[in-house]
Write an enzyme that holds these catalytic residues in place. Structure first.
Site, mmCIF file in Angstrom:
data_model
loop_
_atom_site.group_PDB
_atom_site.id
_atom_site.type_symbol
_atom_site.label_atom_id
_atom_site.label_comp_id
_atom_site.label_asym_id
_atom_site.label_seq_id
_atom_site.Cartn_x
_atom_site.Cartn_y
_atom_site.Cartn_z
ATOM 1 N N GLY A 29 81.655 30.046 -43.086
ATOM 2 C CA GLY A 29 80.326 29.546 -43.411
ATOM 3 C C GLY A 29 80.373 28.378 -44.375
ATOM 4 O O GLY A 29 81.445 27.974 -44.849
ATOM 5 N N HIS A 78 84.951 14.907 -52.723
ATOM 6 C CA HIS A 78 86.029 15.495 -51.914
ATOM 7 C C HIS A 78 87.303 14.667 -52.016
ATOM 8 O O HIS A 78 88.410 15.226 -52.114
ATOM 9 C CB HIS A 78 85.591 15.620 -50.457
#
Length: 197
Positions: free
Chosen positions: A8, A48
Site C-alpha cells: 500500500g 526521494h
C-alpha cells in the site's frame, strides 16, 4: 531475475527496494515514472533523490513516465554484457499505468475498446520486456484494490488494470514481496498450491 515489490501507499516498498538493490549491485539505475506536475510532487521527487543519496549507493536517475519499455531495452543493451551490471529499479509501475491510461483516455474522460486495446499492447510489451530481463530488476507497484470501489468509471478501470498488471508481472518475476507497515514478506515461497488441497 526480476523481483516484484508491492504494498500500500507509504508501506515501505521503495525503502525495501532500495535496500534490496544495494544487496544486488554496487550501483543502480533508478527509473522514475512520476511526472512532477506541481510543487508538492516536485518536492517529493527531490526528497526521494536526497534519501537515495544518503543511503550511500550510487544511483543514476532516468525519468521515464511513459517510455518505460524502450528505457528498459536501452539499459539492457548498454549494460547487459557487464560482469557486474547495475541493478535497475522501476518506481513505480502504478504511476506508469496512470500515465498510460491518461494518454489513452478518450476526449471527455471516456474509455473505449480502442483505448483498452492500446493499453493491452503496452502491457504485453512490458511483460515481455520483464520476462527474462538480463539485468537485476526490481519493480515497485501498489496494491490498490483493497479499499473502497472508486465512484467514477476511469477509477474503477484503473483499479482493475492495476490488479491485472500486478498479477501478470507476478507470473514472470522470480520473487514477489508484499510490504506492509515496513515489513516485507516474500510471497512466492509461501504461495498456496491447489495440489495442497
Amino acid at each position: 531475475m526480476a523481483i516484484l515489490i508491492t504494498g500500500g501507499a507509504r508501506s515501505g516498498k521503495s525503502a525495501f527496494a532500495e535496500a534490496a538493490a544495494a544487496r544486488l549491485a554496487d550501483s543502480g539505475i533508478y527509473i522514475a515514472t512520476m511526472q512532477p506536475l506541481d510543487d508538492e510532487l516536485q518536492e517529493r521527487v527531490e526528497q526521494h533523490r536526497k534519501q537515495r543519496e544518503e543511503r550511500g549507493m550510487r544511483w543514476t536517475t532516468v525519468e521515464a513516465p511513459s517510455a518505460l519499455v524502450p528505457t528498459l531495452e536501452q539499459l539492457a543493451h548498454e549494460h547487459g554484457t557487464l560482469a557486474r551490471p547495475p541493478v535497475v529499479l522501476v518506481d513505480c509501475l502504478t504511476l506508469w499505468l496512470t500515465n498510460r491510461m491518461l494518454a489513452h483516455e478518450r476526449p471527455g474522460g471516456g474509455w473505449d475498446e480502442i483505448a483498452g486495446a492500446a493499453l493491452d499492447r503496452e502491457t504485453d510489451q512490458l511483460i515481455a520486456a520483464v520476462s527474462g530481463y538480463p539485468l537485476p530488476l526490481l519493480l515497485v507497484t501498489n496494491e490498490v484494490g483493497g479499499g473502497i470501489v472508486p465512484e467514477y468509471p476511469l477509477g474503477r478501470r484503473f483499479r482493475d488494470e492495476a490488479g491485472r498488471l500486478n498479477r501478470r508481472l507476478a507470473e514472470v518475476c522470480g520473487r514477489v514481496y508484499l510490504v506492509t507497515a515496513g515489513i516485507p514478506v516474500e510471497l512466492t515461497s509461501i504461495a498456496a498450491s491447489l495440489d495442497d488441497l
